[in-house]
Write an enzyme that holds these catalytic residues in place. Structure first.
Site, mmCIF file in Angstrom:
data_model
loop_
_atom_site.group_PDB
_atom_site.id
_atom_site.type_symbol
_atom_site.label_atom_id
_atom_site.label_comp_id
_atom_site.label_asym_id
_atom_site.label_seq_id
_atom_site.Cartn_x
_atom_site.Cartn_y
_atom_site.Cartn_z
ATOM 1 C CG PHE A 11 -1.535 1.228 1.672
ATOM 2 C CD1 PHE A 11 -2.084 2.127 0.755
ATOM 3 C CD2 PHE A 11 -1.577 1.557 3.033
ATOM 4 C CE1 PHE A 11 -2.644 3.330 1.190
ATOM 5 C CE2 PHE A 11 -2.138 2.743 3.463
ATOM 6 C CZ PHE A 11 -2.664 3.631 2.549
ATOM 7 C CB ILE A 12 2.927 2.944 2.594
ATOM 8 C CG1 ILE A 12 1.730 2.989 3.555
ATOM 9 C CG2 ILE A 12 3.745 4.233 2.691
ATOM 10 C CD1 ILE A 12 2.117 2.989 5.029
ATOM 11 C CG ASP A 51 11.589 -13.621 3.458
ATOM 12 O OD1 ASP A 51 11.702 -12.596 4.142
ATOM 13 O OD2 ASP A 51 11.208 -14.717 3.920
ATOM 14 C CB SER A 118 4.554 1.780 13.750
ATOM 15 O OG SER A 118 3.264 1.848 14.310
ATOM 16 C CE1 TYR A 141 3.739 -3.354 12.595
ATOM 17 C CE2 TYR A 141 2.501 -1.696 13.819
ATOM 18 C CZ TYR A 141 3.167 -2.092 12.670
ATOM 19 O OH TYR A 141 3.255 -1.241 11.605
ATOM 20 C CE LYS A 145 6.997 -1.767 11.468
ATOM 21 N NZ LYS A 145 7.627 -1.635 10.147
ATOM 22 C CG ASN A 170 -4.053 5.159 12.687
ATOM 23 O OD1 ASN A 170 -3.321 5.447 13.630
ATOM 24 N ND2 ASN A 170 -4.830 4.109 12.678
ATOM 25 N NE ARG A 265 -9.820 -3.955 16.732
ATOM 26 C CZ ARG A 265 -9.671 -3.609 15.462
ATOM 27 N NH1 ARG A 265 -9.911 -4.474 14.521
ATOM 28 N NH2 ARG A 265 -9.276 -2.406 15.134
#
Ligand code: NAD
Length: 308
Positions: A11-12, A51, A118, A141, A145, A170, A265
């Site tokens: 996406f980015i 990878d 992030s 996560y 990072k 975001n 969540r």
């Protein structure tokens, strides 16, 4: 400049690739296509399917990049709080070991690294979040990072590696990912297009700092070209609640959206917004696309894809 983009089919990453090509740079993408999409890549891009957690794969970049002026935009990752919780070993392998492999490549090419870090490195702290606050991740996560950032800082200390870690808040915009881990922006717009009922986890008052993907791509380009180093927030500085987001998407789509509420969540921060003064001063970067305008572009894009 030759820009190497790990995760460039994502996406980015694909927006960074397009911007670099438009500016006349050469682009090499290394991507394992686990979530990325080949169809997004321009014909001018040299693609290496590989990878980043495998040193042998990433060193294939040397064949095409040696002897050139190179910058590395490192975006390949296990992305997101839930994904990393479900696949912890893979998250460490890709996000931590993968970053060390990218550092090794950068040393051989004498290249600067721009990491997609992030806002998750901050954990659940009171905004505005500043780069000089202690990082306190509350998810694996966020921890991976932070470790990626620390590996870069250590290589900078030990070998003079030049790097920038961009702490993305975001990110939303065209080509956002669908699927079980899709972002709230994707889910709300998708609900508006398909006439579904959007789901809100929690009471809807949780806030986020939503930043448009085109602005994020500009931050990567500015960082790749600059002499700045260290960690920088990439956000707008504005807090938007989930309910406000829903209201904006109702306005942009012209549809009234009635949400259903579900339990919050685990691992989701309550409030989040960046202080963006450091990146403004060091890189001259500021977000240019308002949330309403960015949502309009995203809505139009997703509506066109969904057919008549
Ligand atoms: P994405 O899933 O669309 O992109 C990730 C890309 O990396 C994909 O093309 C995927 O195929 C590739 N990839 C994954 N594992 C790989 C591996 N082991 N080797 C090579 N390629 C691999 O996600 P995105 O939203 O574009 O995220 C890009 C980066 O930005 C990630 O590092 C993510 O952690 C970071 N980030 C994203 C956001 C956001 O809001 N989307 C926020 C903060 C940080």
């Amino acid at each position: 400049m030759l820009l190497v983009v790990t995760g460039g089919a994502g996406f980015i990453g694909s927006h960074i690739v397009d911007m670099a090509l438009a500016e006349g740079h050469d682009v090499v993408v290394i991507d394992d296509l686990s979530t990325g999409d080949l169809a997004r890549l321009d014909r001018r891009v040299k693609l290496i399917v590989g990878d980043v957690s495998r040193a042998g794969d990433i060193m294939r970049v040397l064949e095409v990049a040696r002897g050139k002026e190179v910058a590395l935009a490192h975006l390949a990752a296990v992305v997101g709080v839930q994904e990393a919780r479900e696949r912890p070993q893979r998250a460490v392998e890709v996000n931590v070991l993968g970053t060390q492999n990218v550092i090794e490549l950068a040393r051989r090419l004498d290249a600067k690294v721009v990491l997609a870090s992030s806002a998750a490195v901050y954990g659940d702290q009171e905004p505005p979040l500043r780069e000089d606050m202690p990082a306190k991740p509350v998810s694996l996560y966020g921890l991976t990072k932070l470790q990626a950032e620390q590996l870069l800082a250590m290589a900078s200390q030990d070998y003079g590696l030049k790097y920038v870690a961009l702490r993305l808040f975001n990110v939303y915009g065209e080509r956002m990912k669908p699927g079980p881990y899709a972002s709230v922006v994707y889910n709300f717009i998708n609900a508006a297009i398909r006439g579904l009922r959007p789901r809100i986890f929690g009471d809807g008052r949780a806030t986020r700092d939503y930043v448009y993907v085109g602005d994020v791509a500009e931050a990567f380009m500015a960082a790749a070209k600059s002499k700045a180093s260290g960690a920088f927030n990439v956000g707008t500085g504005r807090e938007t609640s989930v309910l406000e987001l829903l209201e904006l998407i109702s306005r942009v789509s012209g549809r009234r959206l009635e949400p259903s509420f579900e339990p919050p969540r685990p691992g989701d921060a309550r409030r989040s917004a960046a202080d963006v003064s450091r990146i403004r001063e060091a890189l001259g970067w500021r977000p240019r696309v308002s949330l309403e305008e960015g949502l309009r572009r995203t809505y139009e894009y997703m509506r066109a894809l969904s057919g008549p």
